[in-house]
Design a protein around this motif. Structure first.
Motif, PDB file in Angstrom:
ATOM      1  N   THR A 181       0.833  -1.207   0.000  1.00  0.00           N
ATOM      2  CA  THR A 181       0.000   0.000   0.000  1.00  0.00           C
ATOM      3  C   THR A 181       0.866   1.256   0.000  1.00  0.00           C
ATOM      4  O   THR A 181       1.865   1.327   0.721  1.00  0.00           O
ATOM      5  CB  THR A 181      -0.922   0.025   1.240  1.00  0.00           C
ATOM      6  N   TYR A 183       0.935   5.246   0.917  1.00  0.00           N
ATOM      7  CA  TYR A 183       0.282   6.188   1.833  1.00  0.00           C
ATOM      8  C   TYR A 183       0.689   7.609   1.451  1.00  0.00           C
ATOM      9  O   TYR A 183       1.879   7.924   1.378  1.00  0.00           O
ATOM     10  CB  TYR A 183       0.702   5.915   3.283  1.00  0.00           C
ATOM     11  N   THR A 197      -4.727   6.398   0.793  1.00  0.00           N
ATOM     12  CA  THR A 197      -4.006   5.195   0.392  1.00  0.00           C
ATOM     13  C   THR A 197      -4.407   4.747  -1.005  1.00  0.00           C
ATOM     14  O   THR A 197      -5.486   5.044  -1.495  1.00  0.00           O
ATOM     15  CB  THR A 197      -4.275   4.031   1.370  1.00  0.00           C
ATOM     16  N   SER A 198      -3.504   3.994  -1.634  1.00  0.00           N
ATOM     17  CA  SER A 198      -3.751   3.340  -2.915  1.00  0.00           C
ATOM     18  C   SER A 198      -2.919   2.070  -2.967  1.00  0.00           C
ATOM     19  O   SER A 198      -1.753   2.073  -2.570  1.00  0.00           O
ATOM     20  CB  SER A 198      -3.386   4.251  -4.084  1.00  0.00           C
ATOM     21  N   THR A 199      -3.513   0.998  -3.462  1.00  0.00           N
ATOM     22  CA  THR A 199      -2.767  -0.248  -3.611  1.00  0.00           C
ATOM     23  C   THR A 199      -2.166  -0.388  -5.008  1.00  0.00           C
ATOM     24  O   THR A 199      -1.382  -1.301  -5.256  1.00  0.00           O
ATOM     25  CB  THR A 199      -3.674  -1.459  -3.330  1.00  0.00           C
TER      26      THR A 199
END
Length: 297
Positions: A181, A183, A197-199
């Motif tokens: 992930t 942040y 957040t982004s995966t």
């Protein structure tokens, strides 16, 4: 055989211990007033709160963020006293502070007056988030709030960029990666920041509803080896904070202002040498030695 095994175990232990030691050494940056000279890159120990190394640059003005990469390289986004509107991406030798290359961001992006104020190295690429906030007169073609993925040459020099995911309307100075992930921080209107957040930093837009305000807008953060997120803020707040990702609450750990040059008014950037690099090297050497010992026996 026993001697080889014991030696290998010692090597692995050294690798792990070296990795843990690296995890306590952060790099940060500090800048003077806009247009003034001699910002600084500095390394400090997160256990003692002691600044160990400081590099200053007499022809630079502001440093927006600093990021550590394998090969003992620091990447820093900065402008110069000669032109405060054109920002560059510098590659710096972390051992000496020597600038190894310095690339105009507008050359990479093909946009007018770009500013990246958050950097993260991951998996052989360098990621930056665009944050030019000067209005249409200085932002032709800019993708404010978007991620740029930078492809690096074998020597670490930036080659080209690709536009990625959208982080938010008011990008802050923080970007970090941990366990699948990314942040990032996004300014709120009340001098605090959203934790987003982004995966998949290239294809999945950031999201999040948890806010945090350790002394004001977030200027940088990164994870310690044990998973704690440490952050810093803009404008005369030289505290390093531990930030709770679930609640956004923060705890001041120590203040570094007395250890840094007195001309600095803005504290930014926070990056840690990748703790797994030496441990991975030790494991690789260990595996080779075990294989060799088996063949010999």
């Amino acid at each position: 055989m026993k001697q080889i095994t014991a030696w290998c175990a010692g090597l692995l232990t050294l690798a792990v211990l070296s990795s843990s030691a690296l995890a306590d050494k952060f790099w940060g940056d500090g800048s003077p007033d806009w247009g003034a000279a001699s910002p600084a890159l500095f390394r400090f120990d997160t256990i003692s709160g002691t600044v160990e190394t400081t590099y200053t640059y007499s022809d630079w003005s502001w440093i927006m963020d600093v990021e550590y990469a394998p090969g003992n390289i620091l990447y820093a986004v900065h402008n110069t006293t000669a032109d405060v509107y054109d920002f560059k991406l510098a590659k710096v030798d972390a051992s000496t502070g020597t600038v190894l290359s310095d690339t105009l961001l507008n050359t990479l992006t093909g946009t007018d007056y770009p500013i990246w104020n958050a950097l993260q190295y991951y998996n052989g690429k360098l990621y930056g988030i665009e944050n030019n906030s000067w209005g249409s007169g200085y932002s032709a073609g800019l993708k404010r709030g978007y991620v740029y993925e930078t492809t690096l040459a074998g020597n670490g020099d930036p080659l080209s960029v690709t536009l990625g995911a959208y982080m938010g309307p008011a990008p802050d100075g923080a970007l970090a990666y941990r366990n699948g992930t990314f942040y990032a921080s996004d300014w709120k209107s009340d001098t605090s920041s959203w934790i987003k957040t982004s995966t998949d930093i290239m294809n999945t837009n950031f999201s999040g509803t948890v806010g945090t305000s350790p002394g004001g807008f977030i200027a940088g953060w990164d994870f310690e080896n044990d998973g704690d997120l440490l952050g810093v803020s803009w404008n005369n707040d030289f505290n390093v904070y531990k930030i709770d990702l679930a609640t956004g609450s923060e705890t001041a750990l120590y203040n570094l202002q007395s250890q840094l040059p007195g001309n600095l008014t803005m504290y930014g950037g926070l990056t840690i040498p990748e703790p797994s690099t030496i441990a991975q090297l030790g494991l690789a050497v260990l595996a080779l030695l075990i294989l060799r010992s088996r063949r010999a026996s």
